[in-house]
Design a protein around this motif. Structure first.
Motif, PDB file in Angstrom:
ATOM      1  N   GLY A  13       0.780  -1.232   0.000  1.00  0.00           N
ATOM      2  CA  GLY A  13       0.000   0.000   0.000  1.00  0.00           C
ATOM      3  C   GLY A  13       0.809   1.278   0.000  1.00  0.00           C
ATOM      4  O   GLY A  13       0.270   2.361  -0.163  1.00  0.00           O
ATOM      5  N   GLN A  14       2.137   1.177   0.140  1.00  0.00           N
ATOM      6  CA  GLN A  14       2.994   2.365   0.150  1.00  0.00           C
ATOM      7  C   GLN A  14       3.206   2.856  -1.280  1.00  0.00           C
ATOM      8  O   GLN A  14       3.500   2.087  -2.184  1.00  0.00           O
ATOM      9  N   ALA A  15       3.088   4.162  -1.501  1.00  0.00           N
ATOM     10  CA  ALA A  15       3.374   4.747  -2.812  1.00  0.00           C
ATOM     11  C   ALA A  15       4.885   4.843  -2.969  1.00  0.00           C
ATOM     12  O   ALA A  15       5.562   5.453  -2.145  1.00  0.00           O
ATOM     13  N   VAL A  16       5.434   4.195  -4.006  1.00  0.00           N
ATOM     14  CA  VAL A  16       6.884   4.202  -4.197  1.00  0.00           C
ATOM     15  C   VAL A  16       7.324   4.994  -5.423  1.00  0.00           C
ATOM     16  O   VAL A  16       8.491   5.348  -5.532  1.00  0.00           O
ATOM     17  N   MET A  17       6.411   5.240  -6.365  1.00  0.00           N
ATOM     18  CA  MET A  17       6.774   6.048  -7.523  1.00  0.00           C
ATOM     19  C   MET A  17       5.550   6.752  -8.070  1.00  0.00           C
ATOM     20  O   MET A  17       4.420   6.400  -7.762  1.00  0.00           O
ATOM     21  N   GLU A  18       5.828   7.777  -8.867  1.00  0.00           N
ATOM     22  CA  GLU A  18       4.768   8.453  -9.598  1.00  0.00           C
ATOM     23  C   GLU A  18       5.133   8.344 -11.076  1.00  0.00           C
ATOM     24  O   GLU A  18       6.287   8.505 -11.452  1.00  0.00           O
ATOM     25  N   TYR A  19       4.157   8.011 -11.891  1.00  0.00           N
ATOM     26  CA  TYR A  19       4.410   7.915 -13.320  1.00  0.00           C
ATOM     27  C   TYR A  19       3.282   8.594 -14.068  1.00  0.00           C
ATOM     28  O   TYR A  19       2.225   8.872 -13.517  1.00  0.00           O
ATOM     29  N   GLU A  20       3.550   8.909 -15.315  1.00  0.00           N
ATOM     30  CA  GLU A  20       2.509   9.534 -16.123  1.00  0.00           C
ATOM     31  C   GLU A  20       2.392   8.798 -17.455  1.00  0.00           C
ATOM     32  O   GLU A  20       3.347   8.223 -17.953  1.00  0.00           O
ATOM     33  N   ASN A  21       1.184   8.816 -17.979  1.00  0.00           N
ATOM     34  CA  ASN A  21       0.935   8.280 -19.308  1.00  0.00           C
ATOM     35  C   ASN A  21       0.455   9.423 -20.179  1.00  0.00           C
ATOM     36  O   ASN A  21       0.650  10.586 -19.845  1.00  0.00           O
ATOM     37  N   GLU A  22      -0.190   9.112 -21.260  1.00  0.00           N
ATOM     38  CA  GLU A  22      -0.641  10.141 -22.182  1.00  0.00           C
ATOM     39  C   GLU A  22      -1.652  11.109 -21.550  1.00  0.00           C
ATOM     40  O   GLU A  22      -1.817  12.230 -22.012  1.00  0.00           O
ATOM     41  N   LYS A  23      -2.335  10.685 -20.488  1.00  0.00           N
ATOM     42  CA  LYS A  23      -3.431  11.478 -19.933  1.00  0.00           C
ATOM     43  C   LYS A  23      -3.260  11.895 -18.474  1.00  0.00           C
ATOM     44  O   LYS A  23      -3.782  12.920 -18.070  1.00  0.00           O
TER      45      LYS A  23
END
Length: 62
Positions: A31-41
């Motif tokens: 449940g821990q957030a380890v990264m942030e990523y983005e896609n086309e939207k």
């Protein structure tokens, strides 16, 4: 822990890691957030589904 680039939606072709929220060697918990990523939207925080130690092999985009 091994994290594959998550696929969000049926049309996602590419994703880019924009930020690591955990440091190399961190012991992560479910449940821990380890990264942030983005896609086309969107920009999306990724939460791990299993615990373990984080070994970063891909860099975040500067």
């Amino acid at each position: 822990m091994e994290i594959e680039m998550p696929c969000v939606g049926l049309t996602m072709v590419e994703g880019t890691i924009t930020e690591w929220k955990a440091a190399e060697g961190t012991r992560g918990a479910k449940g821990q957030a380890v990264m942030e990523y983005e896609n086309e939207k969107n920009a999306i925080a990724y939460e791990i589904v299993h615990g373990g130690f984080l070994h970063i092999v891909a860099r975040a985009r500067p």
